[in-house]
Design a protein around this motif. Structure first.
Motif, PDB file in Angstrom:
ATOM      1  N   ALA A 324       0.541  -1.277   0.369  1.00 43.49           N
ATOM      2  CA  ALA A 324       0.315  -0.200   0.200  1.00 43.49           C
ATOM      3  C   ALA A 324       0.927   1.363  -0.113  1.00 43.49           C
ATOM      4  O   ALA A 324       0.452   2.134  -0.408  1.00 43.49           O
ATOM      5  N   SER A 329      -1.586   3.846  -1.472  1.00 41.69           N
ATOM      6  CA  SER A 329      -3.030   4.695  -1.102  1.00 41.69           C
ATOM      7  C   SER A 329      -2.662   4.327   0.512  1.00 41.69           C
ATOM      8  O   SER A 329      -3.954   4.492   1.519  1.00 41.69           O
ATOM      9  N   THR A 331      -0.033   5.898   3.648  1.00 36.61           N
ATOM     10  CA  THR A 331       0.674   6.847   3.916  1.00 36.61           C
ATOM     11  C   THR A 331       1.150   7.070   4.825  1.00 36.61           C
ATOM     12  O   THR A 331       0.285   7.203   6.119  1.00 36.61           O
TER      13      THR A 331
END
Length: 342
Positions: A324, A329, A331
């Motif tokens: 991710a 997608s 952080t």
């Protein structure tokens, strides 16, 4: 300045990372070889600690790999005191070096005064401050490996039995703070009630002090240590507790102690600077993003001796979050404030 051999400065252990094995480990295959018609860019590194210290070793290793690929000519000075740093900068600039790199966390203003005196020299320097157009030939960078630190925290949380974790850092500057916070966030993914003992030793290279600080944390119940500094893993090894490494992989030296490490790869940062120098477009800029995982600037070290010992549920979460992060997608929060003990 360090003595030279074949045009390359050799410090106290300057040959250590120049061996064929070390060059291969530096990721030589990632560097495009410069064509025969192109002149290598001259680069000088100025380091306040030995080149084997965690943070500085990544700059040195990347430069050695670029040199082996024919991209640069490289010389360096290590153990340069902050009071001496501006003088050494001037010496290299006067010698006509095209790129000077290093770290100016303890000599920010003095270094900028030197930068203004040599507008034709490119400077790529570790700094806690943003780029400034008043210094158009100074690009800054910092150690933004919070992505890998977060993943190492997931592993740590799964491996700590007590949830009492000790964290020993050098100084509470943004570069260190953000890694600690990311690590803590990773731990809490699997141990929401974890507690942290946080201490800074006031030095970038004082293994005995780091070791004594770690001993105190173990006495206070820590069963896993975050080794931001050298010396912490020695304490963990002696007391039979686990450790998580930072910036470099030290598991070979502590095979029963260091579970995982967040690795920093300086190659993408250096390559970006070399590309801009070659194109004549080097300017004041922030190179911090080149340390992000999606740029190839950091990674979680292989588990090695701890393969099969980390719970599969934690490994699954690491894989999920790593994918991710790279996809953009997910952080990892960047928190530069000073962390405190729980």
């Amino acid at each position: 300045m360090a003595k030279t051999r074949d045009g390359i400065a050799i410090g106290r252990r300057g040959l250590l990372l120049g061996s064929a094995g070390a060059v291969a480990a530096a990721g030589l295959g990632l560097w495009p070889r410069r064509g025969l018609a192109a002149e290598p860019i001259t680069v000088a590194g100025i380091y306040t600690v030995p080149v084997e210290q965690q943070w500085v070793s990544r700059l040195h290793k990347a430069a050695e790999a670029a040199k082996a690929a024919g991209l640069i000519e490289y010389t360096f000075s290590e153990n340069t005191a902050n009071t001496d740093y501006p003088r050494v900068m001037r010496e290299y600039a006067e010698a006509g070096v095209q790129l000077i790199m290093g770290e100016i966390f303890g000599v920010e203003q003095e270094a900028r005064e030197v930068v203004l005196d040599y507008p034709e020299t490119a400077f790529l320097l570790g700094s806690s401050f943003p780029p400034d157009d008043a210094y158009p030939n100074l690009a800054v960078f910092d150690n933004y490996i919070q992505d890998a630190s977060y993943l190492s925290g997931i592993v740590a949380g799964a491996m700590s039995q007590s949830g009492n974790i000790g964290m020993v850092g050098g100084f509470p500057i943004p570069e260190v703070n953000r890694l600690m916070y990311a690590f803590m966030a990773g731990v809490r993914e699997v141990k929401p009630d974890a507690t942290f003992q946080v201490s800074f030793i006031g030095s970038w290279f004082d293994p005995p002090k780091a070791k004594e600080t770690a001993f105190a944390m173990i006495e206070n119940g820590a069963d896993l240590l975050y080794a931001e500094r050298f010396g912490v893993s020695d304490a963990a090894q002696e007391k039979g507790v686990l450790a998580i490494g930072n910036v470099i992989d030290t598991q070979a030296d502590y095979p029963d102690t260091v579970v995982a490490s967040a690795l920093w790869h300086f190659g993408p940062t250096l390559q970006a600077a070399l590309d801009r120098i070659a194109a004549g477009t080097f300017e004041a800029a922030d190179y911090g993003a080149y340390s992000f995982m999606k740029e190839g600037g950091c990674s979680l070290a292989p588990l090695g001796t701890f393969a099969g010992k980390v719970p599969q549920s934690a490994l699954d979460l690491v894989a999920e979050r790593e994918a991710a992060i790279k996809a953009g997608s997910f952080t990892v929060e960047i928190n530069d404030t000073e962390p405190k003990s729980s």
